[in-house]
Design a protein around this motif. Structure first.
Motif, PDB file in Angstrom:
ATOM      1  N   THR A  52       7.474  -9.370  -4.094  1.00  6.61           N
ATOM      2  CA  THR A  52       6.221  -9.565  -4.305  1.00  6.61           C
ATOM      3  C   THR A  52       5.410 -10.160  -3.196  1.00  6.61           C
ATOM      4  O   THR A  52       5.579 -10.997  -2.678  1.00  6.61           O
ATOM      5  CB  THR A  52       6.082 -10.614  -5.477  1.00  6.61           C
ATOM      6  OG1 THR A  52       6.920 -10.276  -6.459  1.00  6.61           O
ATOM      7  CG2 THR A  52       4.639 -10.659  -5.908  1.00  6.61           C
ATOM      8  N   ASP A  53       4.429  -8.888  -2.990  1.00  7.66           N
ATOM      9  CA  ASP A  53       4.000  -8.998  -1.318  1.00  7.66           C
ATOM     10  C   ASP A  53       2.354  -9.017  -1.707  1.00  7.66           C
ATOM     11  O   ASP A  53       1.832  -8.660  -2.737  1.00  7.66           O
ATOM     12  CB  ASP A  53       4.121  -7.760  -0.597  1.00  7.66           C
ATOM     13  CG  ASP A  53       5.853  -7.696  -0.504  1.00  7.66           C
ATOM     14  OD1 ASP A  53       6.359  -8.739  -0.129  1.00  7.66           O
ATOM     15  OD2 ASP A  53       6.303  -6.560  -0.662  1.00  7.66           O
ATOM     16  N   THR A  54       1.695  -9.795  -0.708  1.00 10.29           N
ATOM     17  CA  THR A  54       0.026  -9.930  -0.794  1.00 10.29           C
ATOM     18  C   THR A  54      -0.242  -9.396   0.419  1.00 10.29           C
ATOM     19  O   THR A  54       0.181  -9.833   1.767  1.00 10.29           O
ATOM     20  CB  THR A  54      -0.259 -11.338  -0.990  1.00 10.29           C
ATOM     21  OG1 THR A  54       0.422 -11.892  -2.480  1.00 10.29           O
ATOM     22  CG2 THR A  54      -1.891 -11.397  -1.084  1.00 10.29           C
ATOM     23  N   LEU A  55      -1.273  -8.566   0.502  1.00 13.00           N
ATOM     24  CA  LEU A  55      -1.798  -8.109   1.901  1.00 13.00           C
ATOM     25  C   LEU A  55      -3.235  -8.298   1.651  1.00 13.00           C
ATOM     26  O   LEU A  55      -4.076  -7.714   0.660  1.00 13.00           O
ATOM     27  CB  LEU A  55      -1.815  -6.573   1.967  1.00 13.00           C
ATOM     28  CG  LEU A  55      -2.698  -6.125   3.140  1.00 13.00           C
ATOM     29  CD1 LEU A  55      -2.081  -6.384   4.549  1.00 13.00           C
ATOM     30  CD2 LEU A  55      -2.206  -4.312   3.055  1.00 13.00           C
ATOM     31  N   THR A  56      -4.162  -9.191   2.517  1.00 16.16           N
ATOM     32  CA  THR A  56      -5.372  -9.408   2.612  1.00 16.16           C
ATOM     33  C   THR A  56      -5.817  -8.933   3.939  1.00 16.16           C
ATOM     34  O   THR A  56      -5.434  -9.405   5.116  1.00 16.16           O
ATOM     35  CB  THR A  56      -5.690 -10.743   2.426  1.00 16.16           C
ATOM     36  OG1 THR A  56      -5.187 -11.359   1.249  1.00 16.16           O
ATOM     37  CG2 THR A  56      -7.297 -11.222   2.280  1.00 16.16           C
ATOM     38  N   VAL A  57      -7.143  -8.015   3.745  1.00 17.76           N
ATOM     39  CA  VAL A  57      -7.965  -7.895   4.738  1.00 17.76           C
ATOM     40  C   VAL A  57      -9.317  -8.318   4.824  1.00 17.76           C
ATOM     41  O   VAL A  57     -10.025  -8.103   3.573  1.00 17.76           O
ATOM     42  CB  VAL A  57      -8.201  -6.103   5.145  1.00 17.76           C
ATOM     43  CG1 VAL A  57      -8.475  -5.835   6.320  1.00 17.76           C
ATOM     44  CG2 VAL A  57      -6.493  -5.648   4.799  1.00 17.76           C
ATOM     45  N   LYS A  58      -9.830  -9.252   5.874  1.00 16.55           N
ATOM     46  CA  LYS A  58     -11.015  -9.999   5.673  1.00 16.55           C
ATOM     47  C   LYS A  58     -12.202  -9.345   6.380  1.00 16.55           C
ATOM     48  O   LYS A  58     -11.691  -9.053   7.619  1.00 16.55           O
ATOM     49  CB  LYS A  58     -10.660 -11.403   5.727  1.00 16.55           C
ATOM     50  CG  LYS A  58      -9.936 -11.935   4.932  1.00 16.55           C
ATOM     51  CD  LYS A  58      -9.535 -13.476   5.253  1.00 16.55           C
ATOM     52  CE  LYS A  58      -8.630 -14.180   4.359  1.00 16.55           C
ATOM     53  NZ  LYS A  58      -8.375 -15.748   4.719  1.00 16.55           N
ATOM     54  N   GLY A  59     -13.302  -9.493   6.319  1.00 14.55           N
ATOM     55  CA  GLY A  59     -14.333  -9.316   7.100  1.00 14.55           C
ATOM     56  C   GLY A  59     -14.433  -8.067   7.945  1.00 14.55           C
ATOM     57  O   GLY A  59     -14.358  -6.790   7.347  1.00 14.55           O
ATOM     58  N   ALA A  60     -14.298  -8.253   9.260  1.00 19.91           N
ATOM     59  CA  ALA A  60     -14.537  -6.976   9.963  1.00 19.91           C
ATOM     60  C   ALA A  60     -12.918  -6.512  10.450  1.00 19.91           C
ATOM     61  O   ALA A  60     -12.660  -5.801  11.553  1.00 19.91           O
ATOM     62  CB  ALA A  60     -15.308  -7.347  11.211  1.00 19.91           C
ATOM     63  N   GLY A  61     -11.972  -7.098   9.774  1.00 20.63           N
ATOM     64  CA  GLY A  61     -10.628  -6.713  10.005  1.00 20.63           C
ATOM     65  C   GLY A  61     -10.566  -5.459   9.595  1.00 20.63           C
ATOM     66  O   GLY A  61     -11.375  -4.912   8.564  1.00 20.63           O
ATOM     67  N   SER A  62      -9.739  -4.456  10.240  1.00 16.45           N
ATOM     68  CA  SER A  62      -9.649  -3.152   9.900  1.00 16.45           C
ATOM     69  C   SER A  62      -8.089  -2.696   9.792  1.00 16.45           C
ATOM     70  O   SER A  62      -7.283  -3.297  10.166  1.00 16.45           O
ATOM     71  CB  SER A  62     -10.207  -2.520  10.920  1.00 16.45           C
ATOM     72  OG  SER A  62      -9.469  -2.390  12.057  1.00 16.45           O
ATOM     73  N   LEU A  63      -7.891  -1.858   8.862  1.00 18.14           N
ATOM     74  CA  LEU A  63      -6.562  -0.976   8.484  1.00 18.14           C
ATOM     75  C   LEU A  63      -6.746   0.362   8.728  1.00 18.14           C
ATOM     76  O   LEU A  63      -7.666   0.859   7.930  1.00 18.14           O
ATOM     77  CB  LEU A  63      -5.799  -1.687   7.344  1.00 18.14           C
ATOM     78  CG  LEU A  63      -4.663  -0.891   6.651  1.00 18.14           C
ATOM     79  CD1 LEU A  63      -3.747  -1.001   7.761  1.00 18.14           C
ATOM     80  CD2 LEU A  63      -4.391  -1.556   5.467  1.00 18.14           C
ATOM     81  N   ASP A  64      -6.092   0.901   9.482  1.00 18.83           N
ATOM     82  CA  ASP A  64      -5.990   2.317   9.608  1.00 18.83           C
ATOM     83  C   ASP A  64      -4.528   3.033   9.512  1.00 18.83           C
ATOM     84  O   ASP A  64      -3.872   3.021  10.539  1.00 18.83           O
ATOM     85  CB  ASP A  64      -6.470   2.819  11.129  1.00 18.83           C
ATOM     86  CG  ASP A  64      -6.856   4.381  11.005  1.00 18.83           C
ATOM     87  OD1 ASP A  64      -6.580   4.979  10.216  1.00 18.83           O
ATOM     88  OD2 ASP A  64      -7.529   4.658  12.071  1.00 18.83           O
ATOM     89  N   GLY A  65      -4.221   3.063   8.400  1.00 18.31           N
ATOM     90  CA  GLY A  65      -2.805   3.674   8.190  1.00 18.31           C
ATOM     91  C   GLY A  65      -2.589   3.478   6.573  1.00 18.31           C
ATOM     92  O   GLY A  65      -3.359   3.325   5.677  1.00 18.31           O
ATOM     93  N   SER A  66      -1.287   3.849   6.220  1.00 20.44           N
ATOM     94  CA  SER A  66      -0.794   3.717   4.893  1.00 20.44           C
ATOM     95  C   SER A  66      -0.104   2.437   4.550  1.00 20.44           C
ATOM     96  O   SER A  66       0.263   1.823   5.354  1.00 20.44           O
ATOM     97  CB  SER A  66       0.102   4.964   4.552  1.00 20.44           C
ATOM     98  OG  SER A  66       1.385   4.879   5.243  1.00 20.44           O
ATOM     99  N   ILE A  67      -0.161   2.128   3.269  1.00 18.28           N
ATOM    100  CA  ILE A  67       0.459   1.019   2.730  1.00 18.28           C
ATOM    101  C   ILE A  67       1.742   1.496   1.897  1.00 18.28           C
ATOM    102  O   ILE A  67       1.439   2.146   0.893  1.00 18.28           O
ATOM    103  CB  ILE A  67      -0.332   0.009   1.960  1.00 18.28           C
ATOM    104  CG1 ILE A  67      -1.391  -0.296   2.650  1.00 18.28           C
ATOM    105  CG2 ILE A  67       0.428  -1.296   1.444  1.00 18.28           C
ATOM    106  CD1 ILE A  67      -2.746  -1.255   2.028  1.00 18.28           C
ATOM    107  N   ASN A  68       2.864   1.105   2.212  1.00 22.51           N
ATOM    108  CA  ASN A  68       3.967   1.445   1.222  1.00 22.51           C
ATOM    109  C   ASN A  68       4.673   0.118   0.715  1.00 22.51           C
ATOM    110  O   ASN A  68       5.093  -0.826   1.219  1.00 22.51           O
ATOM    111  CB  ASN A  68       5.256   2.202   2.094  1.00 22.51           C
ATOM    112  CG  ASN A  68       6.343   2.777   1.250  1.00 22.51           C
ATOM    113  OD1 ASN A  68       6.675   2.256   0.120  1.00 22.51           O
ATOM    114  ND2 ASN A  68       6.906   3.617   1.722  1.00 22.51           N
ATOM    115  N   GLY A  69       4.438   0.000  -0.477  1.00 23.74           N
ATOM    116  CA  GLY A  69       4.857  -1.172  -1.225  1.00 23.74           C
ATOM    117  C   GLY A  69       6.440  -1.264  -1.470  1.00 23.74           C
ATOM    118  O   GLY A  69       6.635  -2.608  -1.990  1.00 23.74           O
ATOM    119  N   GLY A  70       7.082  -0.418  -1.017  1.00 24.62           N
ATOM    120  CA  GLY A  70       8.508  -0.511  -1.227  1.00 24.62           C
ATOM    121  C   GLY A  70       9.337  -0.119  -2.523  1.00 24.62           C
ATOM    122  O   GLY A  70      10.340  -0.244  -2.892  1.00 24.62           O
TER     123      GLY A  70
END
Length: 244
Positions: free
Chosen positions: A206-224
């Motif tokens: 059971t996973d948690t991903l948090t992206v805040k403010g000017a943080g950036s994510l350029d890619g895919s998310i695979n939940g398994g």
């Protein structure tokens, strides 16, 4: 190169602390630290370094005692044929209540294989056995992930991983996988000013991903594929998010 080790029988305690400046290992690991007293030992292993380069791994650290393992890398880490940082907790005392956490704090890390490889295989059923990785610089992998975490040999409730990317952190890899977690309950936080350039692959926990403010994510998310995952974006820049 700098190498330290302790191999003993059973019984007794003893910590190992390594503090080093600039270290170069032409063929092996830049820093190689191995604490292997056995399950009856309570020993902490601590490695603190500035810049380290190794022909294999930049830093290799392993603790097979019943104590914590900590790596603090304030300067660039590089592994020419392995990982920038490879750290493993291998404590095999099932009954110990001592903390068997694995803690890594790093700035710039690169490896031909992985940037950071953190493995906690401690077998304790009563003590804590988390993996904690905190990054504030550029972490890059080659054939492996930028950051890879592994956890085994314990109950699911004990398999806890926390990856924190602070301002100035950028995590990626030539193979396209920025962060890879296996079966643990992972909490990944991309703080304001941190960047992930590549995929995030989560395991069956059971996973948690948090992206805040000017943080950036350029890619895919695979939940398994198993477990209930939670994604939170608060004013963050997110592109090309896919996966399950």
């Amino acid at each position: 190169a700098v190498a330290f080790g302790r191999q003993s029988g059973t019984g007794g305690n003893g910590d190992m602390t390594i503090i080093a400046g600039s270290v170069t290992g032409a063929t092996g690991d830049g820093v190689h630290a191995d604490l292997t007293g056995g399950q009856s030992y309570i020993g902490k292993l601590s490695v603190t370094t500035a810049d380290v380069s190794g022909g294999t791994n930049g830093i290799f650290a392993r603790n097979a005692d019943s104590g914590t393992l900590g790596v603090v890398a304030s300067g660039p880490m590089s592994g020419a044929a392995g990982s920038g940082i490879s750290a493993t907790h291998a404590g095999d005392n099932v009954n110990t209540s001592s903390s068997q956490n694995l803690n890594i704090t790093a700035t710039n890390v690169s490896g031909t294989d992985r940037g950071i490889l953190a493995t906690n295989n401690a077998k304790t059923t009563s003590g804590s056995r988390q993996i904690n990785v905190t990054v504030s610089g550029v972490v890059s992998g080659g054939t492996g992930a930028g950051i890879e975490t592994r956890a085994a040999n314990s109950t699911n409730a004990k398999r806890i991983t926390k990856i924190t990317l602070n301002s100035g952190a950028t995590v990626g890899s030539a193979n396209g996988v920025a962060i890879l977690d296996d079966e643990s309950k992972a909490t990944i936080t991309i703080n304001d000013g941190a960047n992930v350039t590549g995929d995030i692959v989560l395991g069956n926990g059971t996973d948690t991903l948090t992206v805040k403010g000017a943080g950036s994510l350029d890619g895919s998310i695979n939940g398994g594929g198993e477990g209930e995952d939670k994604l939170t974006f608060t004013g963050a820049a997110v592109r090309a998010v896919t996966g399950d």
